[in-house]
Design an enzyme around this catalytic site. Structure first.
Site, short mmCIF file in Angstrom:
data_model
loop_
_atom_site.label_atom_id
_atom_site.label_comp_id
_atom_site.label_asym_id
_atom_site.label_seq_id
_atom_site.Cartn_x
_atom_site.Cartn_y
_atom_site.Cartn_z
N GLU A 81 1.15 -1.02 -0.34
CA GLU A 81 -0.07 -0.27 0.06
C GLU A 81 0.94 0.84 -0.18
O GLU A 81 0.52 2.43 0.45
CB GLU A 81 -1.18 0.10 1.05
CG GLU A 81 -0.73 0.10 2.61
CD GLU A 81 -0.94 1.12 2.95
OE1 GLU A 81 -0.25 2.10 3.90
OE2 GLU A 81 -1.84 0.82 4.25
N CYS A 113 -3.73 -4.30 4.69
CA CYS A 113 -1.95 -5.68 5.09
C CYS A 113 -1.81 -6.90 4.53
O CYS A 113 -1.05 -7.62 4.67
CB CYS A 113 -2.25 -5.64 6.84
SG CYS A 113 -1.54 -3.72 7.83
N HIS A 237 -1.37 -12.28 11.48
CA HIS A 237 -0.88 -10.47 11.35
C HIS A 237 -0.77 -9.76 12.42
O HIS A 237 -1.46 -10.11 13.56
CB HIS A 237 -2.13 -9.88 10.38
CG HIS A 237 -1.76 -8.55 10.31
ND1 HIS A 237 -0.83 -8.19 9.48
CD2 HIS A 237 -2.90 -7.39 10.34
CE1 HIS A 237 -0.75 -6.39 9.36
NE2 HIS A 237 -1.97 -6.48 10.71
#
Ligand SMILES: [Zn+2]
Lengths: 348, 131
Positions: A81, A113, A237
């Site tokens: 990103e 993400c 994550h």
């Protein structure tokens, strides 16, 4: 539904890269008067690094580790990103730098993400179908947080690259199955031309991160007929230290399973690189037969879960790329002034 | 550097590819059309070693136009393990930590940006070996 491949697909090589500058959470507190320590410290790029240079470093290590001819790589996908160009793919620069051009597909993925694991699935499909021999998926970011925002403590820089191949090619970890869980959830976003993202503060927890991560992990395990006890390691994550630990506990994993891949306290949230770096750190210590669960999370929102079974090949070859721990320990502390300069917050 | 010129050199700069004279074996980086040693025009691509030794170095505090934001930075003559001398930046190290004879490896970095709207030039610099 679980996604399985027609042919056995596995990771042939992987590589990680983390820039060496570190900004301590305590330094952010010193400047802005906060008291939070969502992590110890985060990695920050040098003035001449960006998502492309990070992606190239990872890619070069992955090729070295995989000991394959770059010309055999049929696809290079970069999840990020923090594209240096709004229009012009990072993937072409990476493909050119490793020598995979010109007979190669190249593109960038964006899903906050989880763009890196989105690239995993595309590569896995391409390799399984036989369309390409090898495919490379990269997650790399140089994320920014608004000054004094909660994200300024954690938004970090780093990434990892994976090359997927098909048996009978040598694989170090084979994919058992993958499972995605995606909904339209506006927990975090950045509009075009805006420098910093915005987020829904508390909204980022339960309905966003935990709901998607846990649903994807449980969905995958259920369809595989497995339980947490069947996995040696798990990677979730890592937006901060608390979230992955809480997700792991809720699902039924102990600290032993997640510790090797829990890099966030000393690296920060490397966004699209986060789950991929955690998986790399886990593979660094894994042994043949180990089963690894990896679950990404991308705001917007969604999670991709993967189950990998580590193969004998992981023990066969002395590695030619540095393990993630080397990058974690290779560091130089910077203060907030230098950090501001490096992140382009001053106009000269 | 103009966009076409940057583009022509991209793969050589990204992958540290120079040229070797097929007559006398001399190696050049950046590439040359004619061998500086024997005058031959028979040169072929040669992949340079990505590891070498710092021969001499200096710190640039007053950089040329386009490099201002990177200052201070280190420029060194690095002797690659195949004997080729390259003029390169050395990164991920402070000037006071630099030593002649230290071992360095290639790192992929931004070299220059043409403002905020132009192209970004990438290429190789060197850094202390990561191991
Ligand atoms: Zn010659």
């Amino acid at each position: 539904m679980i996604m399985k491949t027609v042919n056995t697909v596995g990771i042939v090589g992987y590589g990680a890269y983390i820039p060496m500058n570190r900004l301590r959470a305590s330094e952010v507190n010193r400047v802005w008067g906060g008291s939070g320590t969502p992590i110890e410290e985060k990695s920050v790029t040098a003035m001449d690094e960006d998502a492309v240079t990070i992606a190239v470093e990872c890619a070069r290590y992955a090729v070295k580790r995989g000991k394959i001819a770059p010309k055999d790589i049929g696809a290079v996908y970069v999840g990020t990103e923090s594209k240096p160009y709004a229009v012009k793919p990072c993937g072409t620069i990476v493909a050119e730098s490793i020598g995979a051009t010109p007979n190669v597909m190249a593109a960038d993925y964006e899903f906050a993400c989880k763009a890196g694991t989105e690239a995993f699935q595309t590569c896995i499909g391409l390799v399984s179908s036989g369309m390409v021999r090898y495919a490379m998926a990269i997650g790399a970011d140089t994320a920014q947080g608004r000054p004094a925002d909660a994200l300024e403590y954690t938004a970090a820089c780093g990434g990892a690259a994976y090359i997927f191949g098909r048996k009978p090619d040598r694989t170090i970890a084979d994919l058992e199955g993958s499972y995605s869980f995606v909904t339209d959830t506006p927990d975090f976003w950045r509009r075009g031309r805006e420098m910093y993202p915005r987020h829904g503060s508390r909204f980022t927890g339960e309905p966003a991160y935990f709901h998607h991560v846990i649903s994807a992990a449980k969905g995958l395990m259920e369809e595989l007929g497995t339980e947490p006890g069947d996995f040696t390691y798990a990677v979730f994550h890592q937006p901060n230290t608390k979230f992955p630990i809480k997700a792991a506990r809720t699902i039924g994993f102990g600290m032993d399973a997640i510790k090797p891949g829990l890099v966030v306290p000393f690296v920060g949230n490397t966004y699209a690189g986060s789950t991929l770096l955690g998986l790399a750190a886990t593979l660094d210590v894994a042994s043949p037969g180990d089963r690894i669960l990896a679950v990404s999370y991308g705001s917007g929102a969604g999670s991709d879960a993967f189950s990998f079974i580590v193969q004998d090949e992981i023990a066969n070859n002395p590695r030619l790329d540095p393990p993630v721990s080397v990058f974690i320990n290779r560091k130089r502390y910077i203060d907030y002034s230098l950090y501001s300069k490096l992140r382009g917050k001053f106009i000269k | 550097m103009s966009v076409p010129r940057y583009w022509r050199e991209t793969r050589y700069r990204y992958r540290l590819i120079g040229e070797m004279c097929t007559e006398c074996g001399a190696i050049f980086f950046p590439r040359r059309a004619v061998c500086l040693k024997c005058g031959s025009v028979e040169l072929e691509e040669y992949k340079l070693k990505e590891i070498g030794t710092v021969a001499t170095w200096t710190t640039i505090r007053n950089p040329p136009e386009g490099y201002e934001k990177y200052a201070p930075y280190i420029v060194a003559l690095v002797e690659l393990d195949d004997g080729v001398m390259v003029l390169t930046q050395v990164v991920d190290i402070e000037p006071e930590e630099m030593k002649t004879g230290m071992r360095v490896e290639a790192a992929f970095r931004k070299v220059k940006e043409d403002g905020s709207s132009g192209i970004i030039e990438y290429g190789f610099k060197f850094r202390p070996i990561i191991e």
